[in-house]
Design an enzyme around this catalytic site. Structure first.
Site, PDB file in Angstrom:
ATOM      1  N   PHE A 135      36.845  36.312  46.534  1.00 55.24           N
ATOM      2  CA  PHE A 135      35.782  36.432  47.470  1.00 55.24           C
ATOM      3  C   PHE A 135      35.570  35.212  48.396  1.00 55.24           C
ATOM      4  O   PHE A 135      35.977  34.304  48.060  1.00 55.24           O
ATOM      5  CB  PHE A 135      34.534  36.660  46.813  1.00 55.24           C
ATOM      6  CG  PHE A 135      34.098  38.076  46.129  1.00 55.24           C
ATOM      7  CD1 PHE A 135      34.622  39.139  46.711  1.00 55.24           C
ATOM      8  CD2 PHE A 135      32.991  38.069  45.168  1.00 55.24           C
ATOM      9  CE1 PHE A 135      34.234  40.268  46.173  1.00 55.24           C
ATOM     10  CE2 PHE A 135      32.661  39.122  44.767  1.00 55.24           C
ATOM     11  CZ  PHE A 135      33.304  40.382  45.122  1.00 55.24           C
ATOM     12  N   CYS A 144      37.550  33.891  42.307  1.00 57.06           N
ATOM     13  CA  CYS A 144      38.443  34.679  41.272  1.00 57.06           C
ATOM     14  C   CYS A 144      39.852  33.882  41.656  1.00 57.06           C
ATOM     15  O   CYS A 144      40.795  34.238  40.679  1.00 57.06           O
ATOM     16  CB  CYS A 144      38.366  36.017  41.589  1.00 57.06           C
ATOM     17  SG  CYS A 144      36.754  36.670  41.491  1.00 57.06           S
ATOM     18  N   HIS A 182      46.358  41.063  41.773  1.00 55.29           N
ATOM     19  CA  HIS A 182      45.074  40.715  41.527  1.00 55.29           C
ATOM     20  C   HIS A 182      44.492  42.285  41.224  1.00 55.29           C
ATOM     21  O   HIS A 182      43.493  41.871  40.152  1.00 55.29           O
ATOM     22  CB  HIS A 182      44.508  40.342  42.796  1.00 55.29           C
ATOM     23  CG  HIS A 182      43.130  39.778  42.910  1.00 55.29           C
ATOM     24  ND1 HIS A 182      42.806  38.779  42.055  1.00 55.29           N
ATOM     25  CD2 HIS A 182      41.939  40.262  43.417  1.00 55.29           C
ATOM     26  CE1 HIS A 182      41.512  38.592  41.943  1.00 55.29           C
ATOM     27  NE2 HIS A 182      41.064  39.491  43.184  1.00 55.29           N
ATOM     28  N   HIS A 233      38.217  41.197  34.389  1.00 53.38           N
ATOM     29  CA  HIS A 233      38.544  40.243  35.460  1.00 53.38           C
ATOM     30  C   HIS A 233      37.640  39.016  34.861  1.00 53.38           C
ATOM     31  O   HIS A 233      36.440  38.997  34.809  1.00 53.38           O
ATOM     32  CB  HIS A 233      37.683  40.660  36.493  1.00 53.38           C
ATOM     33  CG  HIS A 233      38.012  39.898  37.890  1.00 53.38           C
ATOM     34  ND1 HIS A 233      38.477  38.712  37.958  1.00 53.38           N
ATOM     35  CD2 HIS A 233      37.977  40.268  39.298  1.00 53.38           C
ATOM     36  CE1 HIS A 233      38.431  38.201  38.855  1.00 53.38           C
ATOM     37  NE2 HIS A 233      38.044  39.035  39.887  1.00 53.38           N
ATOM     38  N   LYS A 282      44.304  43.201  34.511  1.00 58.13           N
ATOM     39  CA  LYS A 282      42.689  43.066  34.222  1.00 58.13           C
ATOM     40  C   LYS A 282      42.278  44.372  33.663  1.00 58.13           C
ATOM     41  O   LYS A 282      41.300  44.346  33.242  1.00 58.13           O
ATOM     42  CB  LYS A 282      42.019  43.153  35.935  1.00 58.13           C
ATOM     43  CG  LYS A 282      42.255  41.601  36.534  1.00 58.13           C
ATOM     44  CD  LYS A 282      41.491  41.419  37.754  1.00 58.13           C
ATOM     45  CE  LYS A 282      41.487  40.250  38.410  1.00 58.13           C
ATOM     46  NZ  LYS A 282      42.771  39.726  38.819  1.00 58.13           N
ATOM     47  N   GLU A 307      45.648  45.438  48.854  1.00 58.55           N
ATOM     48  CA  GLU A 307      46.936  44.541  48.091  1.00 58.55           C
ATOM     49  C   GLU A 307      48.041  45.321  48.192  1.00 58.55           C
ATOM     50  O   GLU A 307      49.235  44.784  48.351  1.00 58.55           O
ATOM     51  CB  GLU A 307      46.477  44.334  46.586  1.00 58.55           C
ATOM     52  CG  GLU A 307      47.518  43.379  45.866  1.00 58.55           C
ATOM     53  CD  GLU A 307      47.003  42.924  44.658  1.00 58.55           C
ATOM     54  OE1 GLU A 307      46.079  43.307  44.103  1.00 58.55           O
ATOM     55  OE2 GLU A 307      47.618  41.977  44.175  1.00 58.55           O
TER      56      GLU A 307
END
Lengths: 407, 89
Positions: free
Chosen positions: A390, A162, A294, A331, A326, A305
């Site tokens: 990830f 990502c 994110h 996403h 998002k 975050e």
């Protein structure tokens, strides 16, 4: 060290097939998440996503071209055409030799892989179409961009899940800044609405069944999107000399690795990437007004975050505006950073900040200003765009509003 | 103990690499070193064994062990899900 301008931008997203549709939806806070239009919906537990609507491949490519182009390459090429046209540059010239092409993608030609493997395993096919390998290889999109646009400098794909697009754009930024090249085409692309991919995502148990509500109480996961965002990066002095329309300036790039877990996020890794980005750009935390987070909408990411932003920005965190787009475009995995940089640049250019959609109630563990549900008028000079992948691969970009370059 | 509960404990013991007899309802997952990914795999194993689909969203019970404290918590969750109509796939 050269300064680095963005002089072209192209977007194919769930909002539509241009930057204007994206800009309008961001301003209106209109989410493109909806029921998935796929023939295998009855096999899915999670039936929502943010698909690119009405993308007709035959309107963009010949039949012969399409035999070589997975959907992720199609989206990337279409976005690159927009970006190059907007920049006014022609890379079939001396400039092309000094131009890099660096694109991010998480999964590669997933549609091609899924379709062909199904034919082989399930439908009794005896052979694949001859060009299946070059169609599905993860590096195909950038190869096609170089062939179509004529760039002959360094070219490769970046895969960091990502964070792929942010890593790609960050590397392109570093190359233009250092003078290794004079310009770059960079961004990300992803298209993974296949049965195999969606079932694999479902198996992780982090997909929201209803919608994506980042940072909100009651959030229950991420919603997949797709699309491509491609940018023209250019030596700022050169861009200014030719009178180019400068959308923004990339001013900093920071990367870290969590070295911790294949799925869990790390406060230290996320904070480290933001700190590295600020240091790279010579920015004080107080200079940043907006963060495109994110913000996946998972329980874990959004708390981590938030804490990372607080750790980096201290008291200034209370003055920051933070949102996760998002919630609007889904996403988009390897294209996420590119769509989010596009969203950030469009908002800065047009004097607003995009909201976090679907926000219902404040979560005590997420205690920043998330621009809930409605966009906000704001004149913003410096923004960050976060991507945390990830496997703990973190990449953060800092941009300056193109209209405020000369202050 | 029902067949289902017994099968769940078999799978938990297998995942933790322990004798089945050393495991009971109150065994803490932390003490047998199971993490949130092990929980996902246990649920997957149950789905495969009974050919069912269990609705579980990790976002609704976040934490190091998926919000579960003991082996019995995991078994209770799965049993409840099955009683509430886990779909045969």
């Amino acid at each position: 060290m050269n300064r680095v301008a963005i002089t072209g931008m192209g977007v194919i997203s769930a909002f539509g097939q241009d930057t204007a549709s994206m800009c309008l939806a961001l301003k209106q806070g209109r989410s493109a998440i909806g029921p998935l239009a796929v023939p295998f919906a009855d096999q899915l537990n999670v039936k929502i996503g943010a698909q690119v609507p009405d993308f007709d491949p035959s309107a963009h490519f010949s039949e012969k071209q399409l035999s070589l182009l997975d959907r992720c390459s199609q989206l990337a090429l279409a976005a690159a055409r927009q970006a190059v046209a907007a920049s006014g540059l022609d890379f079939r010239s001396e400039l092309g030799v000094r131009t890099a092409a660096i694109i991010g993608c998480g999964g590669g030609g997933m549609v091609t892989i899924d379709e062909n493997f199904r034919r082989l395993y399930s439908d009794g096919a005896k052979r694949f179409p001859p060009l299946t390998i070059p169609k599905m290889m993860i590096s195909a999109p950038v190869s096609h961009i170089t062939m179509e646009q004529g760039t002959k400098g360094p070219a490769f794909m970046v895969a960091s899940a990502c964070a792929s697009a942010n890593h790609a754009i960050g590397l392109a930024f570093q190359m233009v800044r250092s003078g290794a090249v004079d310009a770059a085409l960079s961004g990300g692309t992803e298209s993974a609405f296949t049965l195999g991919s969606l079932k694999a995502w479902e198996a992780m148990r982090i997909m929201a069944p209803d919608t994506c509500r980042p940072f909100s109480l009651g959030r229950n996961g991420l919603v997949l999107g797709e699309g491509a965002g491609i940018f023209v990066l250019e030596n700022l002095a050169q861009a200014k000399a030719r009178g180019a329309d400068i959308l923004g300036e990339i001013v900093g790039f920071g990367m870290t690795s969590d070295a911790m877990d294949i799925v869990l996020p790390s406060l230290d890794g996320a904070a480290g990437a933001m700190r590295a980005c600020l240091a790279d750009g010579g920015l004080a935390p107080e200079q940043v007004s907006y963060i495109n987070a994110h913000g996946t909408g998972t329980a874990m990411n959004d708390v981590t975050e938030t804490r990372a932003i607080r750790a980096v920005f201290g008291r200034h965190a209370d003055k920051l505006s933070v949102s996760s787009t998002k919630s609007l475009h889904g996403h988009a995995l390897g294209a996420a950073g590119a769509l989010e940089l596009a969203a950030t640049l469009l908002a800065l250019r047009d004097g607003f900040l995009p909201p976090t959609a679907n926000f219902t109630h404040a979560d005590p563990q997420c205690d920043l200003d998330y621009i809930a549900n409605e966009s906000r008028s704001a004149r913003t000079e410096i923004a960050l765009s976060n991507s945390f992948a990830f496997g703990g691969l973190n990449a953060v970009l800092a941009v300056r509003n193109g209209a405020m370059l000369w202050q | 103990m029902s067949d289902i509960e017994s099968a769940i404990f078999d799978i938990v013991a297998q995942k933790a690499k322990l004798e089945r007899s050393s495991l009971n309802h109150d065994t803490e997952l932390s003490s047998i070193e199971l993490d949130s990914i092990d929980i996902l795999e246990i649920i997957f194993d149950i789905e495969e064994k009974f050919n069912i689909s269990i609705l579980y969203n990790a976002n609704q019970s976040p934490g190091e062990r998926g919000g579960f404290k003991t082996a019995g918590d995991v078994a209770d969750f799965i049993k409840t899900q099955m009683n509430e109509g886990a779909q045969t796939v």
